[in-house]
Design an enzyme around this catalytic site. Sequence first.
Site, mmCIF file in Angstrom:
data_model
loop_
_atom_site.group_PDB
_atom_site.id
_atom_site.type_symbol
_atom_site.label_atom_id
_atom_site.label_comp_id
_atom_site.label_asym_id
_atom_site.label_seq_id
_atom_site.Cartn_x
_atom_site.Cartn_y
_atom_site.Cartn_z
ATOM 1 N N SER A 106 0.857 -1.184 0.000
ATOM 2 C CA SER A 106 0.000 0.000 0.000
ATOM 3 C C SER A 106 0.889 1.228 0.000
ATOM 4 O O SER A 106 2.113 1.129 0.114
ATOM 5 C CB SER A 106 -0.897 0.019 1.247
ATOM 6 O OG SER A 106 -0.099 0.154 2.417
ATOM 7 N N LYS A 107 0.268 2.402 -0.102
ATOM 8 C CA LYS A 107 1.041 3.636 -0.058
ATOM 9 C C LYS A 107 1.795 3.753 1.264
ATOM 10 O O LYS A 107 2.888 4.315 1.336
ATOM 11 C CB LYS A 107 0.116 4.835 -0.254
ATOM 12 C CG LYS A 107 -0.479 4.920 -1.654
ATOM 13 C CD LYS A 107 -1.392 6.116 -1.775
ATOM 14 C CE LYS A 107 -2.042 6.180 -3.157
ATOM 15 N NZ LYS A 107 -2.957 7.327 -3.296
ATOM 16 N N ARG A 108 1.213 3.187 2.325
ATOM 17 C CA ARG A 108 1.837 3.300 3.639
ATOM 18 C C ARG A 108 3.183 2.594 3.693
ATOM 19 O O ARG A 108 4.116 3.048 4.357
ATOM 20 C CB ARG A 108 0.906 2.697 4.699
ATOM 21 C CG ARG A 108 1.467 2.760 6.115
ATOM 22 C CD ARG A 108 0.593 1.998 7.083
ATOM 23 N NE ARG A 108 0.485 0.602 6.738
ATOM 24 C CZ ARG A 108 1.442 -0.288 6.979
ATOM 25 N NH1 ARG A 108 2.575 0.071 7.546
ATOM 26 N NH2 ARG A 108 1.271 -1.556 6.654
ATOM 27 N N ASN A 109 3.323 1.461 3.015
ATOM 28 C CA ASN A 109 4.576 0.717 3.122
ATOM 29 C C ASN A 109 5.352 0.672 1.816
ATOM 30 O O ASN A 109 6.077 -0.266 1.539
ATOM 31 C CB ASN A 109 4.322 -0.710 3.649
ATOM 32 C CG ASN A 109 3.478 -1.546 2.696
ATOM 33 O OD1 ASN A 109 3.103 -1.080 1.623
ATOM 34 N ND2 ASN A 109 3.188 -2.769 3.080
#
Length: 490
Positions: A261-264
């Site tokens: 995801s954008k988070r990781n």
Amino acid sequence: MSTNTTAKKVKVRFAPSPTGDLHVGNIRTALFDWAYARHTGGTFLFRIEDTDTTRVTDEYIQAAIDTLKWLGLNWDEGPEVGGENGPYLQSQRLDIYAHWAQKFLDQKDAYHCYCSPDELEAVREAQRAANVAPGYNGHCRELTADQIAAYKAQGREAVVRMRMPDGTTTFTDEIRGDVTFDHKFVPDFVLVRADGSPLYTLAVAVDDVLMKVTHVLRGEDLLSSTPRQIRVYQAMGVAIEDYPIFAHLPFVMGQDNAKLSKRNGEVSIAWYREQGYLPEAICNYLALLGWSPGDDRENVTMAELCELFTVDKVHSSPARFDMKKLEAINGDKIRALTLDEFLKWSLPFLTKANVITGSDSEIALVKQALPLIQERIVKLDEVPAMLRFLFVKDFKVEEASLSKVTDSASKDVLKRSLAELTPLTTWNHESIEAALRTSLIEEMGLKPRIAFGAVRIATTGSTISPPLFESMELLGKDASLARISAAIAL
């Protein structure tokens, strides 16, 4: 329920809802769809799911089209290509969805639901408190005419809900085998919002049927929506043997073992393009995320992917995204380019970085220089930094490298180099190397790293550059000697 459409010509679809640039997961799905269509001699359909007009913009739609083109994932039906099953933007198919929603209402497969958001949330809270599966409780399933009239009198607007019968739905997933959903975990679901706009489950199912899609390859995150889509097929009167075959692709995980995801760390394909990854390298690497050709090879061409791709070689377990592996594959693809191909891919990066303006003389020099760096880079965005020294008008040694040409030992090396190079009548890499090796290595007794390091920095401005002697040949005698003299004077 099992299906059998193997006798039919394969037709797959890639149907993104582009609320931004397409990401790794989107493109891996598109790639598998495309490869399966090409392997089977089938049809690859490209459809845009843009009913969410607040998030899907024309700009994002065009970006999705451009990304697929850049990657070489050509489609047989869809935007800019056309076809007999258009239009291919769902926003242009609203009358079709309205027709089917009304048909489901007439058949009593669907009903109007007047529950307010607050009432629905209160039900969910009660279900959570009772530790039961959350979902719609069927309150509006059997409303009387008086109840409906009362709701309308209050000014309530209704959504359209599909009735889920009691029982289960079982279907055969080509990757996971038989999958069963108990309908107590699949409550009546909304088909049409109160404003008349269709939801995903209605539009996707109707389109797949009307566009004659035979196989649905998509992400595992959509597995739970499958019984809802099958329910729509049933209400449409589609025979079981004509249902699309489903294959839910494994998740792509980040290095932290969480879904990418954008988070990781997941970023858009546009970012990889700007960084200088070749489209074939991206496709090569993404193909290996969840699929294997059956051996340990990591270099797969697009032609080989089309020849080898089958759904039965797709793994059910998650794949892990590894940027280092992508970089390695990209480096291999760059080294495999012909000189003309390398030039074509490099020029946009050089002009964007203002290294060259694009004149014929500049391009000719770039073409001479590229073979010097083809083995040394892993991304195209490294080309400008490697070749800038050949074109820069106001040449300066990089600040970080200054100390390596200003100490007394380096000054001695540069003075000796200048004295040896000045008399040369033939200026090529062989004569330059011979002169410097004789003087600096044999006579001064220096190690090559010490001897040539100062010359490299003085002439190219950096510790990282193409091979030194070839670089000096391309730079020319006058410029090389002038830069060495300037470094001595620092």
